[in-house]
Motif scaffolding. Structure first.
Motif, mmCIF file in Angstrom:
data_model
loop_
_atom_site.group_PDB
_atom_site.id
_atom_site.type_symbol
_atom_site.label_atom_id
_atom_site.label_comp_id
_atom_site.label_asym_id
_atom_site.label_seq_id
_atom_site.Cartn_x
_atom_site.Cartn_y
_atom_site.Cartn_z
ATOM 1 N N ARG A 24 -19.065 11.326 -17.209
ATOM 2 C CA ARG A 24 -18.440 10.327 -16.337
ATOM 3 C C ARG A 24 -16.924 10.289 -16.550
ATOM 4 N N LEU A 25 -16.493 10.334 -17.800
ATOM 5 C CA LEU A 25 -15.061 10.292 -18.083
ATOM 6 C C LEU A 25 -14.370 11.583 -17.653
ATOM 7 N N ALA A 26 -15.030 12.704 -17.840
ATOM 8 C CA ALA A 26 -14.442 13.997 -17.483
ATOM 9 C C ALA A 26 -14.256 14.137 -15.978
ATOM 10 N N ALA A 27 -15.076 13.455 -15.203
ATOM 11 C CA ALA A 27 -14.976 13.549 -13.740
ATOM 12 C C ALA A 27 -13.638 13.039 -13.233
ATOM 13 N N ASN A 28 -12.961 12.214 -14.023
ATOM 14 C CA ASN A 28 -11.646 11.693 -13.625
ATOM 15 C C ASN A 28 -10.514 12.652 -14.002
ATOM 16 N N ARG A 29 -10.864 13.758 -14.662
ATOM 17 C CA ARG A 29 -9.916 14.822 -15.036
ATOM 18 C C ARG A 29 -8.685 14.303 -15.773
ATOM 19 N N PRO A 30 -8.877 13.622 -16.893
ATOM 20 C CA PRO A 30 -7.711 13.134 -17.641
ATOM 21 C C PRO A 30 -6.898 14.296 -18.214
ATOM 22 N N ARG A 31 -5.592 14.145 -18.195
ATOM 23 C CA ARG A 31 -4.713 15.149 -18.800
ATOM 24 C C ARG A 31 -4.372 14.792 -20.236
ATOM 25 N N THR A 32 -4.354 13.488 -20.534
ATOM 26 C CA THR A 32 -4.053 13.023 -21.885
ATOM 27 C C THR A 32 -5.125 12.033 -22.321
ATOM 28 N N VAL A 33 -5.524 12.154 -23.585
ATOM 29 C CA VAL A 33 -6.570 11.293 -24.139
ATOM 30 C C VAL A 33 -6.056 10.723 -25.455
ATOM 31 N N ARG A 46 -15.412 16.033 -27.716
ATOM 32 C CA ARG A 46 -16.338 16.365 -26.623
ATOM 33 C C ARG A 46 -15.657 16.223 -25.258
ATOM 34 N N VAL A 47 -14.796 15.233 -25.118
ATOM 35 C CA VAL A 47 -14.051 15.102 -23.868
ATOM 36 C C VAL A 47 -13.140 16.316 -23.676
ATOM 37 N N LEU A 48 -12.459 16.736 -24.716
ATOM 38 C CA LEU A 48 -11.563 17.893 -24.606
ATOM 39 C C LEU A 48 -12.339 19.161 -24.286
ATOM 40 N N GLU A 49 -13.535 19.290 -24.808
ATOM 41 C CA GLU A 49 -14.371 20.438 -24.459
ATOM 42 C C GLU A 49 -14.753 20.414 -22.989
ATOM 43 N N ALA A 50 -14.960 19.200 -22.461
ATOM 44 C CA ALA A 50 -15.381 19.067 -21.066
ATOM 45 C C ALA A 50 -14.222 19.179 -20.083
ATOM 46 N N VAL A 51 -13.000 18.940 -20.557
ATOM 47 C CA VAL A 51 -11.814 18.987 -19.697
ATOM 48 C C VAL A 51 -10.804 19.943 -20.342
ATOM 49 N N PRO A 52 -10.885 21.243 -20.057
ATOM 50 C CA PRO A 52 -10.059 22.234 -20.749
ATOM 51 C C PRO A 52 -8.550 22.030 -20.599
ATOM 52 N N ALA A 54 -7.026 19.124 -20.767
ATOM 53 C CA ALA A 54 -6.610 17.880 -21.429
ATOM 54 C C ALA A 54 -6.110 18.143 -22.844
ATOM 55 N N ARG A 55 -5.230 17.255 -23.287
ATOM 56 C CA ARG A 55 -4.757 17.243 -24.662
ATOM 57 C C ARG A 55 -5.048 15.865 -25.246
ATOM 58 N N GLY A 56 -5.334 15.816 -26.549
ATOM 59 C CA GLY A 56 -5.744 14.553 -27.142
ATOM 60 C C GLY A 56 -5.043 14.221 -28.431
#
Length: 243
Positions: A24-33, A46-52, A54-56
């Protein structure tokens, strides 16, 4: 003695629920976490794995947990996209992120008791418009009795937490709309509490003269039995209201 090795998440969160949350969070395609009170940052990774793309950043004051997070990031090929920083979140001046995670860590944002209202105000400042906040926050499933409170953490009071409806109202008052509301099951709580102490319990069985360890484990188990089925954990996916 190994501690917390059987814990994937530092809270009552199952792998199945985590997968659904990340999707659900990855669907919003965040660039920064930004992960507040990240511990070892399993959900962040796990979010970073799902959104290549993104940086965290994970911030916490526990160096042992941060070191575990760095090892995990390296092992999963994420070290170049994430940093784990030893830093207090109170009064942080970090720039707003597209996704802010705060799982069981609202106390990292405020010294108020309870910290929830001030923490939500801080989270609104830390999330960009169009972004998301995932808040994991304790709540009372029902009002605890005086006997139950006496058995919980030292100084436990009925106003340490809100009910779920009050928690949602606080989120709305802080400038959010709740996109998704879910709560940990009793099975998730039992898995977490058992895994939290399991390695130490096995060690103690082989080293029964370790009275300090035994006293600590017995004390925590008694506390758990006092808040079992009384203290809940809500996972709220919050959307900031446009300013």
């Amino acid at each position: 003695m190994t501690t917390h090795a059987r814990l994937t998440f530092h809270g009552p969160l199952s792998a199945e629920r985590a997968t659904a949350i990340v999707e659900r969070l990855a669907a919003n395609r965040p660039r920064t976490v930004l992960d507040i009170g990240c511990g070892w940052g399993e959900l962040l990774l796990r979010v970073l794995e799902a959104v290549p793309a993104a940086r965290g950043t994970g911030i916490d004051v526990n160096e042992t947990d941060l070191a575990r997070g760095r090892r995990e990031a390296e092992a999963r090929g994420l070290a170049g996209r994430v940093e784990f920083v030893a830093e207090s979140a109170r009064g942080t001046v970090r720039e707003p992120a597209d996704l802010v995670l705060c799982l069981g860590a609202s106390q990292a944002l405020s010294e108020a008791e309870p910290p929830t209202g001030e923490a939500l105000a801080s989270l609104r400042r830390l999330v960009s418009d169009g972004g998301r906040v995932l808040l994991g926050e304790g709540f009372w499933e029902r009002t605890p009795t005086e006997t139950e409170l006496a058995g919980m953490w030292p100084g436990a009071r009925a106003d340490d937490h809100f009910g779920l409806a009050e928690l949602l109202d606080l989120a709305v008052a802080a400038g959010f709309r709740p996109e998704w509301t879910e709560t940990a099951t009793h099975s998730e709580w039992e898995h977490f509490e058992s895994a939290y102490q399991a390695d130490q319990e096995v060690w103690l069985a082989a080293n029964p003269s370790a009275t300090e360890v035994r006293d600590r484990l017995d004390r925590h188990r008694a506390q758990w039995m006092s808040y079992r089925e009384v203290l809940g954990m809500a996972y709220l996916t919050l959307v900031p209201v446009q300013r």
